[in-house]
Design a protein around this motif. Structure first.
Motif, PDB file in Angstrom:
ATOM      1  N   VAL A   1     -21.277  62.430  31.186  1.00 41.63           N
ATOM      2  CA  VAL A   1     -22.485  61.703  30.403  1.00 41.63           C
ATOM      3  C   VAL A   1     -21.723  61.375  28.606  1.00 41.63           C
ATOM      4  N   VAL A   2     -21.914  60.504  28.040  1.00 47.12           N
ATOM      5  CA  VAL A   2     -21.517  60.003  26.772  1.00 47.12           C
ATOM      6  C   VAL A   2     -22.003  59.417  26.161  1.00 47.12           C
ATOM      7  N   GLY A   3     -21.861  59.373  24.991  1.00 50.38           N
ATOM      8  CA  GLY A   3     -23.023  58.187  23.962  1.00 50.38           C
ATOM      9  C   GLY A   3     -21.667  57.924  22.470  1.00 50.38           C
ATOM     10  N   SER A   4     -22.460  56.427  22.724  1.00 52.43           N
ATOM     11  CA  SER A   4     -21.812  55.570  21.328  1.00 52.43           C
ATOM     12  C   SER A   4     -22.492  55.420  20.227  1.00 52.43           C
ATOM     13  N   ASN A   5     -21.529  55.711  19.140  1.00 51.78           N
ATOM     14  CA  ASN A   5     -22.837  55.321  17.682  1.00 51.78           C
ATOM     15  C   ASN A   5     -21.378  54.320  17.020  1.00 51.78           C
ATOM     16  N   ILE A   6     -22.111  53.074  17.154  1.00 51.89           N
ATOM     17  CA  ILE A   6     -20.888  52.213  16.546  1.00 51.89           C
ATOM     18  C   ILE A   6     -21.529  51.468  14.864  1.00 51.89           C
ATOM     19  N   SER A   7     -20.782  51.142  14.115  1.00 52.86           N
ATOM     20  CA  SER A   7     -21.602  50.811  12.473  1.00 52.86           C
ATOM     21  C   SER A   7     -20.912  49.228  12.329  1.00 52.86           C
ATOM     22  N   PHE A   8     -21.540  47.962  12.043  1.00 51.28           N
ATOM     23  CA  PHE A   8     -21.545  47.090  11.367  1.00 51.28           C
ATOM     24  C   PHE A   8     -21.963  46.836   9.814  1.00 51.28           C
ATOM     25  N   VAL A   9     -20.862  46.660   9.051  1.00 52.10           N
ATOM     26  CA  VAL A   9     -21.170  46.256   7.719  1.00 52.10           C
ATOM     27  C   VAL A   9     -20.613  45.313   6.945  1.00 52.10           C
ATOM     28  N   ASP A  10     -21.832  44.585   6.716  1.00 56.08           N
ATOM     29  CA  ASP A  10     -22.344  43.264   6.255  1.00 56.08           C
ATOM     30  C   ASP A  10     -21.430  42.152   7.326  1.00 56.08           C
ATOM     31  N   THR A  11     -22.435  42.381   8.606  1.00 52.69           N
ATOM     32  CA  THR A  11     -21.936  41.516   9.918  1.00 52.69           C
ATOM     33  C   THR A  11     -20.284  41.893  10.509  1.00 52.69           C
ATOM     34  N   LYS A  12     -19.740  42.683   9.910  1.00 57.77           N
ATOM     35  CA  LYS A  12     -18.732  42.815  10.800  1.00 57.77           C
ATOM     36  C   LYS A  12     -18.199  44.547  11.264  1.00 57.77           C
ATOM     37  N   PRO A  13     -17.352  44.206  12.345  1.00 60.12           N
ATOM     38  CA  PRO A  13     -17.662  45.766  12.494  1.00 60.12           C
ATOM     39  C   PRO A  13     -16.650  46.481  11.751  1.00 60.12           C
ATOM     40  N   GLU A  14     -17.283  48.098  11.917  1.00 58.29           N
ATOM     41  CA  GLU A  14     -16.509  49.101  10.753  1.00 58.29           C
ATOM     42  C   GLU A  14     -16.109  50.243  11.612  1.00 58.29           C
ATOM     43  N   LYS A  15     -14.658  50.095  11.713  1.00 58.94           N
ATOM     44  CA  LYS A  15     -13.963  50.676  13.413  1.00 58.94           C
ATOM     45  C   LYS A  15     -14.074  51.742  12.923  1.00 58.94           C
ATOM     46  N   ALA A  16     -13.335  52.731  10.990  1.00 54.28           N
ATOM     47  CA  ALA A  16     -13.413  53.857  11.412  1.00 54.28           C
ATOM     48  C   ALA A  16     -14.814  55.183  10.828  1.00 54.28           C
ATOM     49  N   ASP A  17     -15.481  53.829  10.757  1.00 55.26           N
ATOM     50  CA  ASP A  17     -17.583  54.357  11.034  1.00 55.26           C
ATOM     51  C   ASP A  17     -17.397  54.708  13.006  1.00 55.26           C
ATOM     52  N   TYR A  18     -16.709  54.559  13.792  1.00 54.20           N
ATOM     53  CA  TYR A  18     -17.396  54.881  14.889  1.00 54.20           C
ATOM     54  C   TYR A  18     -17.421  56.132  14.847  1.00 54.20           C
ATOM     55  N   ARG A  19     -17.950  56.588  15.980  1.00 54.70           N
ATOM     56  CA  ARG A  19     -18.137  57.982  16.565  1.00 54.70           C
ATOM     57  C   ARG A  19     -18.759  57.863  17.985  1.00 54.70           C
ATOM     58  N   ARG A  20     -18.186  58.801  18.902  1.00 57.79           N
ATOM     59  CA  ARG A  20     -18.741  58.948  20.440  1.00 57.79           C
ATOM     60  C   ARG A  20     -18.837  60.756  20.427  1.00 57.79           C
ATOM     61  N   LYS A  21     -19.753  61.196  21.663  1.00 55.62           N
ATOM     62  CA  LYS A  21     -19.876  62.429  21.549  1.00 55.62           C
ATOM     63  C   LYS A  21     -20.588  62.666  23.033  1.00 55.62           C
ATOM     64  N   LYS A  22     -19.989  63.814  23.328  1.00 48.67           N
ATOM     65  CA  LYS A  22     -20.034  64.013  25.199  1.00 48.67           C
ATOM     66  C   LYS A  22     -21.804  64.442  25.223  1.00 48.67           C
ATOM     67  N   LEU A  23     -22.487  64.099  25.666  1.00 47.40           N
ATOM     68  CA  LEU A  23     -24.014  64.242  26.579  1.00 47.40           C
ATOM     69  C   LEU A  23     -24.420  65.318  27.370  1.00 47.40           C
ATOM     70  N   SER A  24     -24.572  66.445  26.721  1.00 47.76           N
ATOM     71  CA  SER A  24     -25.593  66.472  28.320  1.00 47.76           C
ATOM     72  C   SER A  24     -25.534  66.085  30.006  1.00 47.76           C
TER      73      SER A  24
END
Length: 578
Positions: free
Chosen positions: A391-414
């Motif tokens: 089980v994993v989760g994603s947390n992505i970021s868009f700035v001014d309608t564009k992907p900001e891939k440097a601000d992508y994060r991911r996490k292992k979940l229970s």
């Protein structure tokens, strides 16, 4: 504050470069400015240059200040503080990236780290323009002086040295491998480096490079040379001038225009003589400011954490010597072209800036449809698993309608087969990091949850539990319904705001699935040892049962449902895994 109060306060300020802050009775920052001479600059506010500034001075009750070593540091610190405090009397870019700082924490055994939000009492250096360069310098400092980089919590709980000690980048004061007095001397050496004694670092690096070359360890010598180059660039010793004749020059073209009470800067990006990127950015602009102020605000704020182009073309001179000096030091040629192809590019940028919202203004359409402020920074969330496994989760970021891939994060979940609980855990993790100041990304204007009413409710529960005040909505997949706390929207298929949410939702889903596959494959080694199981069959087994444990628990009948697994292979799998 009245005229006499401003003059009295100014008389107490030093004649050095730095920044100043006008604050009201609640210590809210009203305005941030930079100065070559703090005393002279603040004294000028006794005779405000406009009605807007006069109103700001009248509201102010105190004036705070910080001294910097150079005018460039004052320029960058001003940009950081504008982004952090969002003062109402400054022109400010709504994308709130900020410049990195280096801090030595206020601790008996200080920690060194790169940050954008320094802790209270810390010794802070910077700001700097290139985070990657700063991190190379910090690693070199830690290799030579062994300062710790761990959190105070980890420092307190150690009973034996960690991996950093084994790698030679920490002297392990946590377990007494170095005395407090010796560690304090190393901290002092690092402070002296940031205060200008660059030989403290460049000397050892140069000697290490020469020794490696003498030992014919050429790869190690090259690595040390690269660090030395980064350090010398960091302290301004390298020549970063860019040749105007370069056919590979990268160019940013900026055009600014007003749209009501905001300003828009259109940026065109060209490489090798070809336009390859276009974007638009909105800025909050106080009354009375012109487009020259827009350029002055946009340039230092936008290029935080972004790679500099070789050349910046503007439709108007920003009229700021500090910005020009800073860009020149970074090898950037700032121009206001009068004719030729460059002037044509500037005209095109201006046309893009003057383009009104309308059908292609996705953020404006989203704000109007939801009845919220324009959400320039949006984060998306999704969860991926296989029947509760990996089980994993994603947390992505868009700035001014564009992907900001440097601000992508991911996490292992229970490990559990509960989408609502998984989403609650993921959003709680993001919210807690933000509230506790452990996430170096700016707070978003809106969260987009992949799912329906249940996932949105779980996310909102997490936000309320942590106390993170950020609006959240959800986008359900099948019927593409937008779920909000106030109701459900069924927008037309061609609605621009729906297209934006779909891109964010789909990108969060892609990033989550990609990570899930990585985590799932990490535990596949046991299957590699089963005769008759090739890479493709192994992938099908993991896709069907989620993990090696899932394969182990499957019955013979279930195993035989997988393409490529016959009766004999199924029995072999059961025998080898059990």
């Amino acid at each position: 504050m009245d005229t006499d109060a401003v003059r009295t306060r100014a008389a107490d300020l030093p004649r050095e470069p730095g920044i100043y802050q006008f604050e009201d009775t609640d210590e809210r920052v009203l305005y941030v400015g930079k100065a070559v001479d703090l005393r002279d600059r603040v004294r000028s506010y006794a005779d405000p240059r406009s009605d807007r500034i006069a109103a700001m001075v009248e509201r102010a009750r105190t004036i705070d200040f910080s001294v910097t070593d150079t005018e460039t540091q004052a320029l960058l610190l001003e940009a950081n503080l504008i982004k952090r405090h969002r003062p109402p009397y400054n022109v400010r870019l709504k994308d709130d990236k900020s410049y990195p700082l280096v801090q030595l924490t206020d601790h008996a055994v200080p920690r060194i780290e790169v940050t954008r939000d320094p802790a209270e009492g810390a010794t802070v250096y910077g700001p700097f323009t290139d985070k990657g360069r700063v991190e190379v310098v910090l690693k070199a400092l830690r290799e030579i002086y062994g300062l710790r980089g761990c959190s105070d919590h980890k420092y307190r709980s150690r009973d034996r040295p960690c991996l950093d000690y084994e790698m030679g980048i920490c002297s392990a004061p946590c377990t007494g491998e170095i005395s407090a007095a010796d560690y304090a001397e190393d901290v002092e050496s690092v402070e002296r480096f940031f205060e200008g004694e660059t030989g403290i670092l460049t000397g050892p690096l140069r000697r290490a490079m020469e020794q490696a070359a003498a030992d014919q360890a050429f790869e190690r010598a090259a690595n040390v040379r690269d660090k030395l180059d980064a350090v010398e660039a960091f302290v301004g010793e390298s020549d970063t001038a860019v040749s105007d004749a370069s056919a590979r020059a990268t160019i940013d073209v900026l055009g600014a225009a007003f749209e009501g009470d905001t300003a828009v800067v259109a940026r065109l990006h060209a490489e090798g003589g070809k336009l390859i990127e276009r974007d638009r950015h909105t800025l909050a602009v106080p009354d009375g400011e012109g487009t020259d102020a827009v350029y002055r605000a946009f340039i230092p704020q936008y290029y935080a954490e972004r790679e500099f182009p070789d050349r910046i073309l503007c439709a108007e001179d920003p009229a700021d010597a500090d910005i020009e000096a800073w860009l020149a030091a970074e090898g950037v040629d700032l121009r206001v072209p009068g004719a030729g192809r460059e002037a044509t590019l500037v005209d095109l940028a201006l046309k893009n800036a003057r383009r009104r919202g309308g059908d292609d203004d996705e953020l404006g359409a989203l704000a109007d449809a939801l009845g919220i402020d324009r959400p320039d920074r949006i984060e998306g969330f999704d969860v991926s698993h296989a029947q509760g496994r990996a089980v994993v989760g994603s947390n992505i970021s868009f700035v001014d309608t564009k992907p900001e891939k440097a601000d992508y994060r991911r996490k292992k979940l229970s490990e559990r087969n509960d989408d609502y609980a998984n989403m609650r855990e993921l959003v709680r993790w993001r919210a807690a990091r933000a509230v506790e100041g452990r996430d170096d990304r700016p707070d978003p204007d809106l969260l987009v949850i992949d799912g329906g009413d249940g996932q949105l409710g779980a996310a909102r529960d997490a936000l309320a539990e942590v106390g993170w005040d950020v609006p959240a909505i959800a986008l359900a997949k099948d019927e593409e319904l937008v779920v909000t706390p106030d109701g459900v929207y069924d927008w037309p298929d061609d609605a621009p705001q729906l297209h934006l949410l779909q891109r964010i939702r789909d990108e969060a889903h892609r990033f989550a699935v990609q990570y899930h596959q990585t985590v799932r494959d990490e535990v596949s080694t046991a299957l590699d040892e089963v005769p008759g199981i090739g890479p493709e069959t192994r992938k099908r087994l993991l896709r069907r049962f989620g993990s090696v444990e899932g394969v182990r628990s499957a019955s013979l009948t279930e195993l035989r449902t997988v393409d490529g697994v016959g009766e004999q292979t199924a029995e072999t799998i059961r025998t080898r895994l059990n």
